[in-house]
Scaffold this active site. Structure first.
Site, mmCIF file in Angstrom:
data_model
loop_
_atom_site.group_PDB
_atom_site.id
_atom_site.type_symbol
_atom_site.label_atom_id
_atom_site.label_comp_id
_atom_site.label_asym_id
_atom_site.label_seq_id
_atom_site.Cartn_x
_atom_site.Cartn_y
_atom_site.Cartn_z
ATOM 1 C CD GLU A 132 8.714 -39.091 33.149
ATOM 2 O OE1 GLU A 132 8.569 -39.943 32.228
ATOM 3 O OE2 GLU A 132 7.763 -38.558 33.750
ATOM 4 C CD GLU A 151 5.418 -37.362 30.147
ATOM 5 O OE1 GLU A 151 6.483 -37.750 29.628
ATOM 6 O OE2 GLU A 151 4.457 -38.124 30.377
#
Length: 617
Positions: free
Chosen positions: A242, A166
């Protein structure tokens, strides 16, 4: 997106195609679930992996926490754990996705980055900084053989490896990301690489790497998220790396005794309705995408490794420390049991399976009957620090946890207020995170917040501040901030200089010989008092199994059961008991250590409210 070449001649071939993943020449959809090996007792790995298969998954994803495996520079601890887990994945008939960081977020202490690195480097981490990259390269060189030897083209389960994590939510250093990708390849990673970011333009432009598969993370709104990804990557398989099917909880959030209410993205709460989550999962699959359910099984942040967030949209507000349980409202709960969400997800996933789904494995055994802990000894905090603490440091200003080499634990700061002088307010600037205080040996208030006031103090006076870290920030711009007294101690406007500081690391309590040498006294009348409590709990023959440890009336601290670090307890809630994995118990007596950091006070009335710790099924 450039087309990937086949990876290797032996074993199985996994590659990234124009629109889909390809395994051994056949299109496949990845139905993955997140399970962090370091949040599950090793004795439970096989059971939890079997639960993933029974839910309809064909793959498992895990992070790798750098700070857990390299607590000090060059000192590696149980690096083989990842390899053992991947071997268990292969035995379970699952594929594996590995996310080695170096940063992992994961609601884990410091996002997985070691304190000994973020301390001196600060905001230079997660960039092209040469000193940072040298440390990363050394870590990868030690870790990567565990992954490379278990790739699918060598007969193992690993099919993909992530570059950073991320990154677009944090930075935009393309040189840094390219360096990581190059190092992974140079160290033997032959399977496809990938990145994962939020479905926002700035996150995808900041976190993606040319020629590397880009994936997105979200909890709902699959069509919109994938449309954003397609604007940046017209080709390549769609994947939600995710899918947030639940959320995590913070200490001191929500009314005591109620379900935690830590807000997640898009207004989600820590408890997410099973039907709502199943509908969001179905939408992902209807888009033709692959998915990684985060979390399929959350587990527990054992050993005080839970991280913290900062409040606010930009994660720059008050500290929000994360609880020990990482249940995550996942389909498989903290104790490994199927929830309503498990059965709804199984219904959604079943049509995409290659054949009939296996039934869930037999439940794990539970403790046969409640068992009280018999307290046998107590040592005050000063004695614990003398026996287990690091060296005392004397300096003009308070040293940080990082400067004292304390990753998790407490630091005692001692300062002398000169005198004679009038009583002025004594303030602690830059307090991270919580301090138990004493003035001339008399207990003062417990302080919290970055600018805290102890009250009026006249000089001369001797002041002690026992400062505890509640978890380093794991996400956002405050990542890597130091712990301890990071500003100073002020009397009126004057800094009080001349500080004596000594740290106690939590892992020091795992030194059985050092603990045995502590001057334990009689425990009578000391239940819940500040200090280290020692006791035993007896598990009867045939009664060993998973349990919950209750500590009624105790305030805040850490527990070890048979040497295994269960994690932090805190009466503030919303978590009011600790999960005890059955494999860490044995039939017969089990040693229990409880490090109470705040203390329930003294007096008959207080003692009546403090109960003996006890195991319950």
């Amino acid at each position: 997106m450039r087309k990937s070449e086949p990876h290797g001649a032996g074993g199985r071939e996994f590659r990234v195609g124009q629109r889909e993943f390809v395994l051994d020449g056949r299109p496949m959809r990845l139905l993955s679930g997140a399970l962090h090996y370091f949040r599950v007792h090793e004795g439970h790995w096989d059971h939890r992996l079997a639960m993933l298969r029974a839910m309809g998954l064909n793959c498992v994803e895990t992070y790798v926490p750098w700070n857990l495996h390299e607590p000090r520079p060059g000192e590696f601890r149980d690096l083989d754990a990842l390899g053992r887990f991947l071997d268990a994945v292969r035995r379970a008939g699952l594929l594996a996705i590995v996310r080695p960081g170096p940063y992992i977020c994961a609601e884990w202490e410091n996002g997985g980055l070691p304190h000994w690195l973020t301390g001196p480097l600060g905001r230079r981490v997660r960039t092209r900084d040469e000193e940072y990259l040298r440390a990363v390269d050394a870590w990868f060189a030690a870790l990567l053989p565990q992954i490379a030897e278990r790739q699918c083209d060598r007969g193992g389960p690993v099919i993909m490896v992530q570059v950073e994590n991320e990154y677009g939510s944090y930075g935009s250093d393309a040189v840094y990301l390219a360096h990581l990708a190059d190092r992974l390849r140079a160290l033997g990673v032959t399977v496809p690489l990938f990145t994962s970011d939020g479905p926002e333009d700035h996150m995808l432009t900041g976190g993606s790497v040319p020629g590397v598969l880009a994936t997105v993370n979200f909890g709902s709104g699959a069509r919109e998220a994938f449309a954003t990804l397609r604007r940046h990557r017209p080709d390549g398989p769609l994947m939600c790396m995710e899918f947030w099917c639940g959320w995590f909880s913070h200490w001191s959030t929500g009314p005591e005794g109620q379900s935690p209410g830590s807000a997640g993205p898009e207004g989600q709460e820590a408890v997410r309705d099973a039907e709502d989550a199943a509908a969001a999962l179905r939408e992902i699959l209807e888009c033709g995408a692959s998915v990684n359910v985060y979390m399929a099984h959350g587990g527990t942040s054992f050993g005080g490794w839970a991280g913290a967030n900062r409040d606010g949209v930009l994660q720059d507000g008050a500290l929000l420390p994360t609880v020990t349980s990482y249940d995550y409202d996942a389909p498989i709960d903290e104790r490994g049991r199927p929830t309503a969400k498990f059965w709804r997800f199984r219904e959604v996933l079943a049509p995409y399976a290659d054949g009939p789904l296996p039934e869930p494995p037999a439940p794990q055994p539970v403790l046969g009957a409640p068992a009280a802990v018999r307290l046998t000894g107590w040592a005050p905090m000063d004695a614990v620090l003398d026996g287990l603490g690091g060296p005392e440091v004397r300096s003009g200003v308070p040293p940080t946890f990082e400067e004292l080499d304390v990753d998790r634990g407490v630091v005692r700061y001692q300062v002398s207020v000169p005198g004679p002088r009038e009583p002025y307010e004594l303030r602690v600037r830059g307090l991270r995170d919580r301090a138990v205080t004493f003035v001339d040996g008399v207990p003062g208030p417990v302080l919290a917040g970055e600018d805290a006031a102890l009250g009026s103090v006249a000089g001369p006076a001797e002041v002690e501040l026992w400062v505890e870290s509640l978890g380093r920030v794991n996400y956002g711009p405050r990542l890597g901030e130091p712990k301890g007294i990071t500003g100073g101690v002020l009397h009126e406007r004057q800094y009080v200089h001349g500080v004596r500081a000594r740290g106690l690391r939590l892992d020091a309590v795992e030194d059985a010989a050092a603990v045995a040498a502590l001057p334990f006294g009689a425990p009578e009348g000391r239940a819940g008092a500040r200090g280290l409590h020692r006791g035993t709990v007896v598990v009867p023959a045939g009664g060993r199994g998973d349990a919950i440890l209750q500590l009624p009336g105790w305030i805040r601290g850490f527990v070890w059961m048979g040497g295994f670090p269960l994690g932090r307890y805190w009466s503030a809630g919303p978590q009011h008991a600790l999960y005890v994995p059955g494999p860490c118990l044995r039939e017969g007596p089990n040693e229990v250590l409880v490090l109470e950091l705040e203390g329930a006070g003294q007096g008959a009335e207080v003692e009546a409210e403090v109960g003996v710790p006890r195991l319950v099924p």
